[in-house]
Design an enzyme around this catalytic site. Sequence first.
Site, mmCIF file in Angstrom:
data_model
loop_
_atom_site.group_PDB
_atom_site.id
_atom_site.type_symbol
_atom_site.label_atom_id
_atom_site.label_comp_id
_atom_site.label_asym_id
_atom_site.label_seq_id
_atom_site.Cartn_x
_atom_site.Cartn_y
_atom_site.Cartn_z
ATOM 1 N N HIS A 150 0.851 -1.199 0.000
ATOM 2 C CA HIS A 150 0.000 0.000 0.000
ATOM 3 C C HIS A 150 0.885 1.247 0.000
ATOM 4 O O HIS A 150 1.923 1.283 0.666
ATOM 5 C CB HIS A 150 -0.927 -0.007 1.225
ATOM 6 C CG HIS A 150 -2.018 1.013 1.110
ATOM 7 N ND1 HIS A 150 -1.796 2.349 1.343
ATOM 8 C CD2 HIS A 150 -3.319 0.904 0.740
ATOM 9 C CE1 HIS A 150 -2.930 3.013 1.135
ATOM 10 N NE2 HIS A 150 -3.860 2.161 0.766
ATOM 11 N N GLU B 266 -3.985 1.458 -7.721
ATOM 12 C CA GLU B 266 -4.466 2.532 -6.854
ATOM 13 C C GLU B 266 -3.546 3.744 -7.016
ATOM 14 O O GLU B 266 -2.511 3.846 -6.344
ATOM 15 C CB GLU B 266 -4.482 2.050 -5.398
ATOM 16 C CG GLU B 266 -5.032 3.090 -4.462
ATOM 17 C CD GLU B 266 -5.389 2.504 -3.102
ATOM 18 O OE1 GLU B 266 -6.581 2.260 -2.870
ATOM 19 O OE2 GLU B 266 -4.491 2.284 -2.289
HETATM 20 P P1 PGA Z 1 -9.711 5.778 -0.048
HETATM 21 O O1 PGA Z 1 -8.488 4.843 0.305
HETATM 22 O O2 PGA Z 1 -10.838 4.891 -0.523
HETATM 23 O O3 PGA Z 1 -10.026 6.478 1.219
HETATM 24 O O4 PGA Z 1 -9.246 6.698 -1.130
HETATM 25 C C1 PGA Z 1 -8.180 3.732 -0.455
HETATM 26 C C2 PGA Z 1 -6.916 3.107 0.041
HETATM 27 O O5 PGA Z 1 -5.977 3.837 0.384
HETATM 28 O O6 PGA Z 1 -6.813 1.881 0.094
#
Ligand code: PGA
Length: 257
Positions: free
Chosen positions: A96, A166
């Site tokens: 992450h 992401e």
């Molecule tokens: P968010 O976070 O949905 O608050 O943007 C997603 C994540 O960091 O996994």
Amino acid sequence: MKKLIVANWKMNPQTLKEARELFNGVSKYAKKIRNSKIVVCPPFVYLGFFSKNQILFLGAQDVFWENPPAGGGSYTGEISAKMLKNLGVKYVIVGHSECRQLGETDEIINKKIKQALKNKIKVIFCVGELKRDEGGEYLQFVKDEIIKGLDRIPAKLFKNLVITYEPVWAISSSAKSDKAQFNADTPENAREMAIYAKRVLVSVFGRIARNVPVLYGGSVDAKNAASFLNKEGIGGLLVGRTSWNAKTFGELLKNIS
Ligand code: PGA
């Protein structure tokens, strides 16, 4: 194939009582969902309380990269894949961006992925650029993250691998006030990146990697969730802030069912 919806609680909530309420609340909504698998990733300290749930899959937010040797694990503060497995944890988030920002390198990520897969825990491996430049350098950035993270991992283990695209700029953040800011990617871009990630996987690791699902994460909420999932090639969602409240997450689940 069922979509995978992953709730990333991050460092929330602050008490076991609230964690139980949230977990039970999400369970109630999830009971009615047929077309998705729902994974909840609470902080480590709460995992043991949720081992017995039959509706939600349990996930962890991190794992240590070494199993304890026979003589015992001298790693203060760390949590092994075996410990997670023992608590009924089926998934773990690795790589992450918030962990990367705290110093986690591609090498460490690679070791964590190996360790989790070896212990038959499914890995939700996060990749994503810090910013999107017009020249397209972000594509190479994401490609490098994928290749380095999966370096020398036998592709036969990929059946337990999930990639999450992401983009870091899209993750919701708190402004100075308490109000969060959501800044999601467009579903069309997310779809293109999911296809791109899969292409990278297949070109480097071969056709065996073609079935690795690619999720999207970053400012997903009840309003936009379905528009991402409707795109072919997006296998699910990683949801942060919207999953910290049973009602908002429940609304999201309702909208995608
Ligand atoms: P968010 O976070 O949905 O608050 O943007 C997603 C994540 O960091 O996994």
